[in-house]
Design a protein around this motif. Structure first.
Motif, PDB file in Angstrom:
ATOM      1  N   TYR A  60      41.515  96.737 -10.221  1.00  0.00           N
ATOM      2  CA  TYR A  60      41.779  96.848  -8.505  1.00  0.00           C
ATOM      3  C   TYR A  60      41.973  98.880  -8.836  1.00  0.00           C
ATOM      4  O   TYR A  60      42.043  98.785  -9.679  1.00  0.00           O
ATOM      5  CB  TYR A  60      43.920  96.502  -8.527  1.00  0.00           C
ATOM      6  N   SER A  68      52.350  95.822  -1.305  1.00  0.00           N
ATOM      7  CA  SER A  68      50.902  94.647  -2.004  1.00  0.00           C
ATOM      8  C   SER A  68      50.990  93.595  -0.330  1.00  0.00           C
ATOM      9  O   SER A  68      52.027  93.820   0.671  1.00  0.00           O
ATOM     10  CB  SER A  68      52.620  93.708  -2.777  1.00  0.00           C
ATOM     11  N   SER A  69      49.815  92.490  -0.898  1.00  0.00           N
ATOM     12  CA  SER A  69      50.128  91.135   0.072  1.00  0.00           C
ATOM     13  C   SER A  69      50.879  90.643   0.219  1.00  0.00           C
ATOM     14  O   SER A  69      50.308  89.695   1.145  1.00  0.00           O
ATOM     15  CB  SER A  69      48.667  91.353   0.160  1.00  0.00           C
ATOM     16  N   SER A  88      48.000  91.799  -5.821  1.00  0.00           N
ATOM     17  CA  SER A  88      48.737  93.525  -5.677  1.00  0.00           C
ATOM     18  C   SER A  88      50.023  93.493  -5.949  1.00  0.00           C
ATOM     19  O   SER A  88      50.630  95.232  -6.327  1.00  0.00           O
ATOM     20  CB  SER A  88      48.787  93.775  -4.127  1.00  0.00           C
ATOM     21  N   THR A 106      46.497  92.724   2.855  1.00  0.00           N
ATOM     22  CA  THR A 106      46.921  93.770   2.481  1.00  0.00           C
ATOM     23  C   THR A 106      45.789  94.854   3.623  1.00  0.00           C
ATOM     24  O   THR A 106      46.634  96.051   3.374  1.00  0.00           O
ATOM     25  CB  THR A 106      45.288  93.759   1.103  1.00  0.00           C
ATOM     26  N   LEU A 109      49.524 101.689  -3.284  1.00  0.00           N
ATOM     27  CA  LEU A 109      49.552 100.187  -3.409  1.00  0.00           C
ATOM     28  C   LEU A 109      47.725 100.065  -4.837  1.00  0.00           C
ATOM     29  O   LEU A 109      47.167 100.821  -4.960  1.00  0.00           O
ATOM     30  CB  LEU A 109      48.567 100.199  -2.232  1.00  0.00           C
ATOM     31  N   ALA A 136      45.158  98.040  -5.219  1.00  0.00           N
ATOM     32  CA  ALA A 136      44.176  97.425  -4.448  1.00  0.00           C
ATOM     33  C   ALA A 136      43.368  97.060  -4.459  1.00  0.00           C
ATOM     34  O   ALA A 136      42.567  97.942  -5.601  1.00  0.00           O
ATOM     35  CB  ALA A 136      44.654  98.457  -2.650  1.00  0.00           C
ATOM     36  N   THR A 156      38.540  97.988  -0.790  1.00  0.00           N
ATOM     37  CA  THR A 156      39.184  97.654   0.141  1.00  0.00           C
ATOM     38  C   THR A 156      39.536  99.094   0.430  1.00  0.00           C
ATOM     39  O   THR A 156      39.601  99.760   1.859  1.00  0.00           O
ATOM     40  CB  THR A 156      40.576  96.741   0.036  1.00  0.00           C
TER      41      THR A 156
END
Length: 224
Positions: A26, A57-58, A64, A87, A102, A104, A108
């Protein structure tokens, strides 16, 4: 940690591991207004402002979320978690400055990093990402031993005969060894996998143990 919610401690025994397909680090991404250009500065900022920095976060227990919680634990900092339902929502608020950070997936946030709309402070894998070679890892930036990657793997039903599992594993490894396949996966920010069923089973056990321990210590209960 698994990049999907389909494999958990509760159901892992229902499957026969075949092969790891890919692993992806990430990116520790920040809104441009955050007064930190790297991980050392982020840690200093967080320590000077306990519970003031926010990270999206998701969802609770998502990759995440857990990658950020591991960072918090190892850096001994307090940051406020803001869970979203996906996300996409978290990214929208990161771009708008509603949250500061984030952790991620590369695909993304990479376009926004390259466009200057977000800052990439570090990558969470054991090595630098080929898509962002100038961005250091968290481990080399002040937190030795830190590593958090999302992964995808192939599993079969637990009752699948061993001979078939071995054949599937060999076929997957053959595809993953192809230069064209590896190049396309790398361009998407993924490290091609490939291993034996036994190696993949051990990988899953170790990965789940790592994150289960973190969740227990942090008092995190993943959403059902």
């Amino acid at each position: 940690m698994s990049s999907t919610a389909s494999l958990t401690e509760k159901n892992v025994d229902r499957f026969a591991p075949v092969s790891l397909v890919s692993a992806s680090a990430y990116i520790v991404t920040a809104n441009p207004r955050v007064a930190a250009q790297n991980i050392r500065e982020l840690i200093a900022l967080a320590r000077a402002n306990p519970a003031r920095l926010t990270f999206g976060s998701s969802g609770v227990g998502a990759a995440s979320h857990l990658s950020a919680e591991l960072f918090k634990a190892m850096a001994q900092v307090d940051m406020l978690h803001v869970p979203y339902k996906g996300t996409g929502q978290a990214l929208t608020d990161l771009l708008a400055g509603q949250v500061d950070l984030l952790f991620a997936p590369s695909q993304t946030v990479l376009p926004h990093v390259k466009a200057g709309r977000l800052k990439a402070l570090a990558v969470t894998g054991a090595k630098r990402a080929q898509t962002l070679p100038g961005v250091p890892t968290v481990a080399e930036s002040g937190l030795p031993g830190y590593q958090a990657v999302g992964w995808f793997g192939l599993l079969a039903p637990a009752a699948t005969p061993g001979s078939i599992v071995l054949k599937l594993s060999a076929d997957v490894n053959s595809v993953l060894a192809q230069a064209e396949v590896r190049a396309k996966m790398t361009a998407l920010g993924a490290d091609p996998g490939g291993n034996t069923p036994e190696e993949f089973a051990r990988f899953i056990r170790e990965d789940q143990a790592k994150w289960a321990k973190l969740m227990r210590e942090a008092g995190i209960e993943a959403a059902e």
